[in-house]
Design a protein around this motif. Structure first.
Motif, PDB file in Angstrom:
ATOM      1  N   GLY A  16     -36.092  23.542   2.383  1.00  0.00           N
ATOM      2  CA  GLY A  16     -35.123  22.715   3.102  1.00  0.00           C
ATOM      3  C   GLY A  16     -34.510  23.441   4.279  1.00  0.00           C
ATOM      4  N   LEU A  17     -34.144  24.693   4.079  1.00  0.00           N
ATOM      5  CA  LEU A  17     -33.574  25.480   5.170  1.00  0.00           C
ATOM      6  C   LEU A  17     -34.580  25.651   6.303  1.00  0.00           C
ATOM      7  CD1 LEU A  17     -31.779  28.278   3.098  1.00  0.00           C
ATOM      8  CD2 LEU A  17     -30.678  26.381   4.300  1.00  0.00           C
ATOM      9  N   ARG A  18     -35.829  25.960   5.934  1.00  0.00           N
ATOM     10  CA  ARG A  18     -36.867  26.154   6.938  1.00  0.00           C
ATOM     11  C   ARG A  18     -37.099  24.882   7.749  1.00  0.00           C
ATOM     12  NH1 ARG A  18     -40.428  27.606   3.716  1.00  0.00           N
ATOM     13  NH2 ARG A  18     -41.587  25.665   3.486  1.00  0.00           N
ATOM     14  N   MET A  19     -37.125  23.748   7.068  1.00  0.00           N
ATOM     15  CA  MET A  19     -37.362  22.478   7.750  1.00  0.00           C
ATOM     16  C   MET A  19     -36.248  22.180   8.743  1.00  0.00           C
ATOM     17  SD  MET A  19     -37.881  18.695   6.055  1.00  0.00           S
ATOM     18  CE  MET A  19     -36.221  18.726   5.356  1.00  0.00           C
ATOM     19  N   ILE A  20     -35.001  22.414   8.336  1.00  0.00           N
ATOM     20  CA  ILE A  20     -33.858  22.138   9.209  1.00  0.00           C
ATOM     21  C   ILE A  20     -33.888  23.054  10.435  1.00  0.00           C
ATOM     22  CG2 ILE A  20     -31.347  22.272   9.403  1.00  0.00           C
ATOM     23  CD1 ILE A  20     -31.269  21.496   6.386  1.00  0.00           C
ATOM     24  N   PRO A 108     -27.112  19.687   7.867  1.00  0.00           N
ATOM     25  CA  PRO A 108     -28.052  20.294   8.835  1.00  0.00           C
ATOM     26  C   PRO A 108     -27.396  20.721  10.138  1.00  0.00           C
ATOM     27  CG  PRO A 108     -29.081  18.411   7.784  1.00  0.00           C
ATOM     28  CD  PRO A 108     -27.651  18.433   7.300  1.00  0.00           C
ATOM     29  N   GLU A 109     -26.519  19.880  10.703  1.00  0.00           N
ATOM     30  CA  GLU A 109     -25.891  20.246  11.977  1.00  0.00           C
ATOM     31  C   GLU A 109     -25.021  21.482  11.824  1.00  0.00           C
ATOM     32  OE1 GLU A 109     -24.794  17.073  10.486  1.00  0.00           O
ATOM     33  OE2 GLU A 109     -26.831  16.421  10.948  1.00  0.00           O
ATOM     34  N   GLN A 110     -24.316  21.584  10.684  1.00  0.00           N
ATOM     35  CA  GLN A 110     -23.462  22.745  10.442  1.00  0.00           C
ATOM     36  C   GLN A 110     -24.292  24.001  10.254  1.00  0.00           C
ATOM     37  OE1 GLN A 110     -21.216  21.316   7.027  1.00  0.00           O
ATOM     38  NE2 GLN A 110     -19.447  20.886   8.312  1.00  0.00           N
ATOM     39  N   LEU A 111     -25.437  23.867   9.588  1.00  0.00           N
ATOM     40  CA  LEU A 111     -26.309  25.024   9.377  1.00  0.00           C
ATOM     41  C   LEU A 111     -26.820  25.555  10.709  1.00  0.00           C
ATOM     42  CD1 LEU A 111     -27.958  26.906   7.518  1.00  0.00           C
ATOM     43  CD2 LEU A 111     -29.749  25.150   7.520  1.00  0.00           C
ATOM     44  N   VAL A 115     -25.954  29.294  12.354  1.00  0.00           N
ATOM     45  CA  VAL A 115     -26.957  30.289  12.744  1.00  0.00           C
ATOM     46  C   VAL A 115     -26.755  30.687  14.205  1.00  0.00           C
ATOM     47  CG1 VAL A 115     -29.420  30.627  13.181  1.00  0.00           C
ATOM     48  CG2 VAL A 115     -28.656  29.639  11.017  1.00  0.00           C
ATOM     49  N   ARG A 116     -26.485  29.720  15.065  1.00  0.00           N
ATOM     50  CA  ARG A 116     -26.251  30.039  16.479  1.00  0.00           C
ATOM     51  C   ARG A 116     -25.002  30.893  16.652  1.00  0.00           C
ATOM     52  NH1 ARG A 116     -27.645  23.859  18.354  1.00  0.00           N
ATOM     53  NH2 ARG A 116     -29.896  24.155  18.691  1.00  0.00           N
TER      54      ARG A 116
END
Length: 215
Positions: A16-20, A108-111, A115-116
Motif C-alpha cells: 500500500g505504501l509503495r502504491m501511494i 495518501p495525501e498526508q503520507l 515524505v516531502r
C-alpha cells in the motif's frame, strides 16, 4: 527525485505504501524489506532520503535499524510507522532521533506530504497520533520538572512556536497562525531546539508535553 526505503514486515502495508508513493512524480521507492537487520545495508546501497520504518517487526524491531541508520554519515530521515497501541518502543525511538511518527493507515495525501517534508529536513508528527504518542512516552512527574526548567529558558514567542510544533504544524503553518514569515519561524524553531537541547521537532514536542506547555 525523493528516494524512499520501506521497512515493514507486513506485505500488505508495504504494498500500500509503495502504491501511494509511486503514484506521484517526485518520489521513488528504491528498496524495501521485512527485516530490521537489512535496513542499514539497503540504506548504504541505495542512499534513500527517507526511511519509513516499522517500529515492531517479527524478525528484528525497528529500534535496531534506527540505531544503525542514525550512526551513518549523512543518515537518512527516519519516520516511524506505528499504530494506536503505543508502547515503550516509541520513547526509545524519540531518544534515538526519529524524525517523525505516522500511522500505518495515514491518508495518501498526508503520507506524500510527510515524505516531502522529511526530505526537506523537516519532522513529521501525525496530528491524529500526536497526543497519544507524546502522552504515552512522557514519563510522568519524574521527567516533568527537568522539562519545566528547560521551558523557562524560552521567550513567550518561542513558547508559542513550541506549542504549534507540538500540534504537528509545519513552519509555513506556524507562520500563518502567528502572522510571521516562514524564515522568521525557521529562526524561532532553531532557537527553541537549541535552548531545550532537542535533536528535532518531535523531541521538542515531547519536552513541551512533559513540561505541561501542551495538555
Amino acid at each position: 527525485m525523493i528516494k524512499v526505503l520501506l521497512a515493514d514486515d507486513e506485505d500488505l502495508v508495504r504494498s500500500g505504501l509503495r502504491m501511494i508513493l509511486s503514484s506521484v512524480g517526485d518520489i521513488e521507492v528504491v528498496a524495501e524489506c521485512d527485516d530490521g537487520h537489512l535496513v542499514a545495508d539497503l540504506a548504504r546501497q541505495h542512499r534513500p532520503h527517507v526511511v519509513l520504518l516499522d517500529i515492531r517487526m517479527r524478525t528484528s524491531d525497528g529500534l535496531v535499524a534506527l540505531r544503525r541508520l542514525r550512526s551513518m554519515p549523512d543518515a537518512p530521515r527516519v519516520c516511524i510507522l506505528t499504530t494506536f497501541d503505543v508502547d515503550e518502543y516509541v520513547s526509545e525511538a524519540l531518544r534515538l532521533g526519529a524524525s517523525g511518527f505516522l500511522l500505518k493507515d495515514t491518508e495518501p495525501e498526508q503520507l506524500v506530504k510527510a515524505v516531502r517534508d522529511l526530505a526537506r529536513g523537516g519532522a513529521v508528527l501525525d496530528p491524529g497520533v500526536a497526543a497519544r504518542v507524546l502522552a504515552a512516552v512522557a514519563d510522568g512527574e519524574r521527567m516533568a520538572e527537568p522539562a519545566r526548567r528547560l521551558l523557562q529558558s524560552l521567550s513567550e514567542r518561542e513558547r508559542e512556536v513550541l506549542v504549534l510544533i507540538g500540534q504537528g504544524m509545519s513552519n509555513a503553518e506556524i507562520g500563518g497562525t502567528l502572522h510571521l514569515s516562514e524564515a522568521t519561524v525557521k529562526g524561532y524553531v532553531s532557537s527553541v531546539l537549541g535552548k531545550i537541547g532537542a535533536v528535532n521537532r518531535v523531541q521538542a514536542a515531547l519536552v513541551a508535553y512533559r513540561g505541561g506547555l501542551i495538555a
